[in-house]
Design a protein around this motif. Sequence first.
Motif, short mmCIF file in Angstrom:
data_model
loop_
_atom_site.label_atom_id
_atom_site.label_comp_id
_atom_site.label_asym_id
_atom_site.label_seq_id
_atom_site.Cartn_x
_atom_site.Cartn_y
_atom_site.Cartn_z
N SER A 11 0.83 -1.21 0.00
CA SER A 11 0.00 0.00 0.00
C SER A 11 0.86 1.26 0.00
CB SER A 11 -0.93 0.02 1.21
OG SER A 11 -0.22 0.07 2.43
N HIS A 12 2.18 1.12 0.18
CA HIS A 12 3.10 2.24 0.11
C HIS A 12 4.32 1.86 -0.73
CE1 HIS A 12 0.87 3.37 3.78
NE2 HIS A 12 1.27 4.61 3.55
N ASP A 13 4.72 2.75 -1.63
CA ASP A 13 5.99 2.62 -2.35
C ASP A 13 6.98 3.55 -1.66
OD1 ASP A 13 4.66 0.99 -4.16
OD2 ASP A 13 4.17 2.69 -5.48
N ARG B 74 0.40 6.95 -1.27
CA ARG B 74 1.14 5.72 -1.56
C ARG B 74 2.64 6.00 -1.65
NH1 ARG B 74 -0.19 0.51 -3.62
NH2 ARG B 74 1.68 -0.50 -4.47
N ASN C 65 8.77 -1.51 -0.16
CA ASN C 65 7.34 -1.39 0.06
C ASN C 65 7.02 -1.68 1.52
OD1 ASN C 65 7.77 -2.93 -2.80
ND2 ASN C 65 6.19 -1.35 -2.96
#
Length: 385
Positions: free
Chosen positions: A264-266, A350, A370
């Motif tokens: 859900s996060h880069d 994100r 990530n």
Amino acid sequence: MTITHPQGFEAAGIAAGIKRTGALDLALVVNRGPAQQAAAVFTSNRAQANPIIWSRQVAADGIVSAIVLNSGGANCFTGPEGFQVTHRTAEAAASGLGVAAGDVLVCSTGLIGDQLDGEVLEEGVVSAIARLSSDDGGGDDAARAIMTTDTTPKQVVVVGDGWSIGGMAKGAGMLAPGLATMLVVVTTDAALSAADLDSALRAATRVTFDRLDSDGCMSTNDQVTLLASGASDVAPEPTEFAAALTEACRSLAMQLQADAEGASHDIAIEVVGAVTEDDAVEVGRSVARNNLFKAAIFGNDPNWGRVLAAIGTTSAPFDPYLVDVSMNGVRVCHAGRPDAPRDDVDLTPRATHVLIELHAGEASATIFTNDLTHDYVHENSAYAS
């Protein structure tokens, strides 16, 4: 926007029947020349799949006519029979294309320990040869055929002065240095020697794919292949070509990061003020592989203490009590002490940027990773079912 954009290349992607779903699962990329120069880099994992063992031998002389890639099975830890399947695949391509089997690379991706059916692969190669095309359709089908848990194909085109680069990649998990379950094929119609290609490819992968550390798990099947047809009859300056190749590899690496399983996060972890670049990489990697940090980012918690704890495990020279940490532009730690309130940090987007200032030197590096999510755990626990 496919690997067939450069002149001299044809590609196909078909459903050979390797996957039970009936999806595309076998890709073929052919270099029609006039040159067949090539370079490749491989996983540094000591546990290597049969296609890696085969392809290392093929790529050694810098001449490659074609590459066959299958999804639906890694052909790793499958014994002598598995190596024979790889050999048989190359022989089928060589026979159908009128080239030497020793000039055909083979790549596989999927579950480790499952034996592939040599007859299915051989028949698939024959079908793929009949479907070869130099238009975007062939390249797009090839990019889709190598997908496993990917949700979208990864492709890129970079245009030079009279020459171009095309590329495709697959990978959504096991993304870690040693290259990253990652397969990449890059094509160019530039007229360059195998030695120049090798130098440019190693320089490009060092700062792109080798800096992608999604989950800290190194694959047994990673391979990045660069094929050059020379069809443009243009020989760019090696530095110019290397810059364009790095741009293409960076685009593919970022596409891999964006499609990482369940993320859900880069997260871009930028380390500055290190004594050496290797030190900066080590520090960034220690944070990228820290599950407590990754879980905190998943929870939108700017827990900078976990960053300091992670970098304190490295051998890089710096004083932990001089370190600054910023998250999405907010400095939350200054000289090893609290700075701006955590509530000032917005981690809902994100894209997440973590800046670590070591104040020990002038070198820097960025590692891409990530967060650790419930979906990642679910996808990797249910993968074989």
